[in-house]
Design a protein around this motif. Structure first.
Motif, PDB file in Angstrom:
ATOM      1  N   ASP A 290      57.579  40.666   9.361  1.00  0.00           N
ATOM      2  CA  ASP A 290      59.004  40.996   9.448  1.00  0.00           C
ATOM      3  C   ASP A 290      59.715  40.280   8.296  1.00  0.00           C
ATOM      4  OD1 ASP A 290      61.643  41.377  10.045  1.00  0.00           O
ATOM      5  OD2 ASP A 290      61.413  41.067  12.200  1.00  0.00           O
ATOM      6  N   SER A 291      59.713  40.907   7.135  1.00  0.00           N
ATOM      7  CA  SER A 291      60.243  40.279   5.930  1.00  0.00           C
ATOM      8  C   SER A 291      61.725  39.931   6.076  1.00  0.00           C
ATOM      9  CB  SER A 291      60.035  41.195   4.721  1.00  0.00           C
ATOM     10  OG  SER A 291      60.654  42.440   4.935  1.00  0.00           O
ATOM     11  N   LYS A 292      62.474  40.821   6.727  1.00  0.00           N
ATOM     12  CA  LYS A 292      63.912  40.601   6.871  1.00  0.00           C
ATOM     13  C   LYS A 292      64.184  39.300   7.627  1.00  0.00           C
ATOM     14  CE  LYS A 292      67.959  43.458   7.696  1.00  0.00           C
ATOM     15  NZ  LYS A 292      68.457  44.738   8.201  1.00  0.00           N
ATOM     16  N   TYR A 293      63.452  39.094   8.719  1.00  0.00           N
ATOM     17  CA  TYR A 293      63.649  37.888   9.525  1.00  0.00           C
ATOM     18  C   TYR A 293      63.196  36.642   8.760  1.00  0.00           C
ATOM     19  CZ  TYR A 293      62.996  34.346  13.113  1.00  0.00           C
ATOM     20  OH  TYR A 293      63.038  33.175  13.822  1.00  0.00           O
ATOM     21  N   LEU A 294      62.020  36.711   8.130  1.00  0.00           N
ATOM     22  CA  LEU A 294      61.491  35.557   7.417  1.00  0.00           C
ATOM     23  C   LEU A 294      62.389  35.165   6.243  1.00  0.00           C
ATOM     24  CD1 LEU A 294      57.697  36.445   7.489  1.00  0.00           C
ATOM     25  CD2 LEU A 294      58.820  34.623   8.760  1.00  0.00           C
ATOM     26  N   ILE A 295      62.946  36.141   5.566  1.00  0.00           N
ATOM     27  CA  ILE A 295      63.873  35.853   4.466  1.00  0.00           C
ATOM     28  C   ILE A 295      65.139  35.187   5.006  1.00  0.00           C
ATOM     29  CG2 ILE A 295      65.410  36.934   2.757  1.00  0.00           C
ATOM     30  CD1 ILE A 295      63.152  38.973   2.245  1.00  0.00           C
TER      31      ILE A 295
END
Length: 360
Positions: A290-295
């Motif tokens: 989940d790139s959005k969350y990790l970013i």
């Protein structure tokens, strides 16, 4: 006397290479950019042997030189090179440049057809951990030498030099071959040359060479002092008997130990695993994360040292390794355990998890 000294240097260099395999020696000599630090360590037999061991662990790639050597003798290939440089040779029969090119095309056509000789592959020296680590150190050191954007005031030069010192030490601590770390710091300290003043003055008539060299000399002195004290502090371990000023520098170095993004990512991942949780996933993302969350959590998770997308990429990189394997963890960072415990503030759950996996 000068002749004797030269002969000793040549003998030493020859000795350091004599026990190395031809495959590694040729790949090393073919490196287009060894850099100052690597070239200074060529006489270190143990280091070059460790470099060769690292080389043997990398992926393989096609090597047309090996294919040529299946067809021609070493003498014939040497004669071809001599001929290309208009040097006379005693070898009567040797391939012309056009023949070597034709053989090269033949070799890569065989690869496409899946018929390439199995013994015509070699390892990738640029993919070794040692080469990557030294390139990272050289990049930081070269940026320091260029002094781009440096403020010329004494306080600013000291501050900027120490920032580069922290960056150099952080990268040097990641060198997997531990005996060479102090030696690398000493090489930086002993390096008195800077080609940037010559290069800049050559291509820019308005460049003030003397001012640049004066400022660089000051900045280099501050950098050398910072690195030298780090070595002395590490070797003597006498922080309790030092002066107040030295104690301040020690605390400054320890408190500002710059963790790399992958160390923050590893601490985050182990924190999740210790609680029985998984890394947030998103099946629509090709990495499965989940790139959005990790970013979105990246800056907070790295104590605002890195941007969110850097943290996300670090997580993506870290999970490629086997995190139950000490060797793989050391490839992420040679100081990974200390980093994880420091970043997590000695989280009891992480300590218990690492103990259960026999990782500490």
């Amino acid at each position: 006397m000068e002749t004797e000294k030269t002969e000793i240097i040549i003998a030493d260099k020859f000795y350091s290479f004599i026990n190395l395999k031809e495959d590694f020696k040729r790949k090393y000599n073919d490196l287009s950019n060894k850099g100052y630090l690597l070239s200074q360590l060529e006489n270190d037999v143990d280091f070059m042997s460790a470099f060769q061991d690292d080389f043997r662990k990398t992926d393989m790639e096609p090597d047309v030189n090996k294919y040529w050597r299946l067809i021609y003798t070493k003498e014939q290939l040497d004669a071809c090179i001599s001929n290309l440089h208009n040097v006379e040779t005693t070898i009567l029969h040797f391939p012309l440049e056009s023949e070597l090119i034709a053989r090269k095309i033949e070799f890569y056509n065989k690869i496409k057809e899946g018929k390439e000789p199995k013994d015509c592959y070699t390892h990738k020296i640029e993919e070794t951990n040692i080469y990557k680590q030294f390139r990272a150190i050289e990049d930081i050191y070269n940026r320091f030498k260029e002094m781009k954007g440096f403020d010329s005031s004494a306080d600013s030069l000291r501050q900027q030099a120490e920032e580069f010192g922290k960056g150099l030490i952080s990268e040097i601590q990641n060198i997997n071959y531990e005996p060479i770390r102090t030696k690398v710091i000493e090489l930086v300290v002993n390096d008195k040359d800077n080609i940037y003043s010559y290069t800049k003055s050559r291509f820019n008539k308005n460049f003030n060479k003397k001012e640049f060299e004066d400022n660089y000399a000051k900045a280099k002195m501050y950098l050398d002092n910072y690195l030298t004290f780090f070595i002395e502090e590490k070797q003597t371990k006498t922080s309790f008997s030092t002066s107040k000023e030295q104690e301040g520098i020690i605390k400054y170095i320890e408190a500002d130990r710059k963790f790399i993004a992958k160390e923050y990512a590893l601490a985050y991942v182990f924190g999740l695993y210790s609680k029985g949780e998984h890394i947030p996933c998103n099946r629509t993302n090709d990495a499965g994360l989940d790139s959005k969350y990790l970013i979105s959590i990246g800056a907070e998770r790295t104590e605002n040292k890195y941007k969110g997308d850097t943290f996300y990429r670090a997580v993506k990189e870290v999970i490629k390794y086997d995190l139950n394997n000490i060797k793989d963890l050391n490839n992420i960072s040679t100081d990974w355990l200390n980093a994880v415990l420091t970043i997590s503030k000695n989280d009891p759950e992480i300590i218990q998890y690492l103990s259960s996996k026999e990782l500490r």
